[in-house]
Design an enzyme around this catalytic site. Structure first.
Site, mmCIF file in Angstrom:
data_model
loop_
_atom_site.group_PDB
_atom_site.id
_atom_site.type_symbol
_atom_site.label_atom_id
_atom_site.label_comp_id
_atom_site.label_asym_id
_atom_site.label_seq_id
_atom_site.Cartn_x
_atom_site.Cartn_y
_atom_site.Cartn_z
ATOM 1 N N ARG A 100 0.748 -1.286 -0.079
ATOM 2 C CA ARG A 100 0.009 0.299 0.083
ATOM 3 C C ARG A 100 0.895 1.220 0.052
ATOM 4 N NH1 ARG A 100 -1.428 2.109 4.587
ATOM 5 N NH2 ARG A 100 -2.087 0.153 5.786
ATOM 6 N N TYR B 289 -16.222 17.134 -15.428
ATOM 7 C CA TYR B 289 -16.364 15.774 -15.381
ATOM 8 C C TYR B 289 -17.539 15.260 -14.396
ATOM 9 C CZ TYR B 289 -16.198 10.526 -15.171
ATOM 10 O OH TYR B 289 -16.389 9.329 -15.142
ATOM 11 N N ASP C 247 -7.137 18.925 -14.663
ATOM 12 C CA ASP C 247 -7.688 17.554 -15.076
ATOM 13 C C ASP C 247 -7.222 17.574 -16.663
ATOM 14 O OD1 ASP C 247 -8.786 15.339 -15.954
ATOM 15 O OD2 ASP C 247 -10.691 15.210 -14.745
ATOM 16 N N LYS D 14 -8.081 6.208 -19.541
ATOM 17 C CA LYS D 14 -8.416 6.865 -20.735
ATOM 18 C C LYS D 14 -7.293 6.675 -21.654
ATOM 19 C CE LYS D 14 -12.353 7.442 -18.678
ATOM 20 N NZ LYS D 14 -12.523 8.754 -17.989
HETATM 21 C C1 LIG Z 1 -13.044 9.317 -16.722
HETATM 22 C C2 LIG Z 1 -12.824 10.572 -16.224
HETATM 23 C C3 LIG Z 1 -12.536 10.804 -14.895
HETATM 24 C C4 LIG Z 1 -12.615 9.671 -13.700
HETATM 25 O O1 LIG Z 1 -11.923 8.807 -13.875
HETATM 26 P P1 LIG Z 1 -12.247 7.188 -13.446
HETATM 27 O O2 LIG Z 1 -11.021 6.479 -13.861
HETATM 28 O O3 LIG Z 1 -13.431 6.888 -14.036
HETATM 29 O O4 LIG Z 1 -12.393 7.153 -11.985
HETATM 30 C C5 LIG Z 1 -12.184 12.070 -14.589
HETATM 31 N N1 LIG Z 1 -12.048 13.154 -15.587
HETATM 32 C C6 LIG Z 1 -12.321 12.883 -16.804
HETATM 33 C C7 LIG Z 1 -12.128 14.189 -17.699
HETATM 34 C C8 LIG Z 1 -12.588 11.454 -17.107
HETATM 35 O O5 LIG Z 1 -12.797 11.326 -18.445
#
Ligand SMILES: *Cc1c(COP(=O)(O)O)cnc(C)c1O
Length: 399
Positions: free
Chosen positions: A57, A109, A183, A208
């Protein structure tokens, strides 16, 4: 700490760092590729001496390799990997205390909106959502207690851009103690590096583009400031929302081809956007690479490419949109984005369903909006799939 020989931006190029940073051969065995350290614990020679790891962890060598690789790509010195993008957002939020205030972009998001409005409020942290591109509105939203500015650019699903340097400048002038977080999920570090544009913290859903193969959920927080990094790393260990070694390995492996994949995503997305714009039966096409996009000039300044997401509104309303969404064969009807395979989603139903209808309308997320995550299949096949689905759905809807 993994060796950082190839980790410094400026000494080696992006693709080299993606393949080399944090990935020196194993000192003990010579293994060329960082192994999957599938272990919960590490055996010590005596109670005072670890070899850098004691419990997975707190730290795991496969995860460390990924963290070094990702930090290097964003031009930061520190990264903390998490078990999801949302866990990474929570890692950034851990910089705050009760009574602190967040200013966040309106185009945010859905999961981040939920965390800020339904979870952090219970801990005495409030958020003001604002059009961060409007300097006066941004300045007005900042309070003496504002400690976090949350940016997301390009935004989901309408691909609006924020001038990171400008928003960070306005916010820090109004409140020097504010931390600016971006982000960077939609752009990926290949196309945009917010730390070089005034952000203090970069967050990714590695689910992603970074992982890129739609087979892992993960997240990361990257910064160059030692104090901020230490506080996020403390939260990572204290709360423990860490990725396992296999997920870290798969993400590390995916990132090696990020440069090639992003070039292909952007090339295909540009072709798709131009194809859609050239048809007579599409009301709106959103892609920062189109000259018609309102933020096209900013995109050219701030980004090295325009990404792989294209959003559209076909003529014929929600009936046509749903018919089209059901007709594609290569574009799977699925949430998420950034994988090598093409996906299609209906944001009003699939990603923004938790917002009230008025909130969706305010954001421009109408029921007939379609978001495409353009994959890296043969572009001609993608265009043929869209053309067929648009033609078939058109015939089913009265003009
Ligand atoms: C998918 C996404 C998230 C969240 O990520 P997870 O891996 O699904 O928890 C946050 N910000 C953006 C822009 C995203 O596309």
């Amino acid at each position: 700490m993994p060796n950082q020989t190839f980790g410094r931006p400026g000494t080696t190029g992006f693709a080299t760092r993606a393949i080399r940073a944090g990935q020196d051969p194993c000192a003990a065995t010579g293994a060329t590729i960082p192994p999957v350290y599938q272990t919960a614990t590490f055996t010590l020679e005596n109670p005072a001496a670890t070899k850098g790891f004691d419990y997975s962890r707190s730290g795991n060598p496969t995860r460390s390799a990924l963290e070094t690789q990702l930090a290097s790509l964003e031009g930061g010195r520190y990264a903390s990997a998490f078990g999801s993008g949302m866990a990474a957002v929570a890692g950034v939020a851990s910089l705050l205390s009760s009574g602190d205030h967040i200013v966040a972009t309106r185009d945010i998001y859905g999961g981040t909106h939920r965390l800020f409005t339904a979870v952090l409020t219970r801990y005495g942290i409030d958020t003001t959502f604002v059009d961060v591109g409007d300097d006066a509105a941004l300045r007005a939203a900042i309070r003496p207690s504002s400690r976090l500015l949350w940016l997301e650019t390009p935004s989901n699903p309408l691909l609006k851009l924020t001038d990171i340097q400008r928003a960070a400048g306005v916010a820090k002038e109004a409140e020097p103690r504010i931390v600016v977080a971006a982000d960077n999920t939609f752009a990926s570090p290949y196309f945009q590096r917010p730390l070089s544009q005034g952000a203090d913290v970069v967050m990714h859903s590695t689910t992603k583009y970074l992982c890129g193969h739609s087979d892992v959920i993960g997240g990361v927080v990257i910064c160059d400031d030692e104090d901020l990094a230490a506080r996020v790393a403390y939260h990572q260990n204290a709360v423990g929302a860490v990725p396992g070694p296999w997920d870290a390995y798969l993400t590390l492996r995916g990132v090696k081809t990020l440069a090639l994949r992003m070039q292909a995503h952007a090339r295909n997305a540009q072709l798709v956007a131009e194809f859609l714009e050239g048809r007579g039966d599409i009301v709106d096409v959103y892609y920062p690479g189109l000259a018609s996009h309102p933020d096209h000039d900013l995109a050219k300044r701030q980004m090295d490419g325009f990404g792989g997401v294209v959003t559209l509104r076909p003529r014929g309303g929600v009936e046509r949109a749903h018919a089209f969404a059901g007709e594609t064969k290569l574009f799977n009807l699925a949430t998420s984005l950034g994988g090598v395979e093409s996906l299609l989603c209906v944001p009003a139903k699939m990603t923004h369903g938790s917002l009230a209808p008025e909130e969706r309308l305010e954001l421009g997320v109408t029921d007939d909006l379609i978001r495409l995550s353009v994959g890296i299949e043969e572009p001609a096949d993608l265009l043929a799939d869209l053309e067929r689905a648009l033609d078939r759905s058109d015939a089913r809807v009265p003009a």
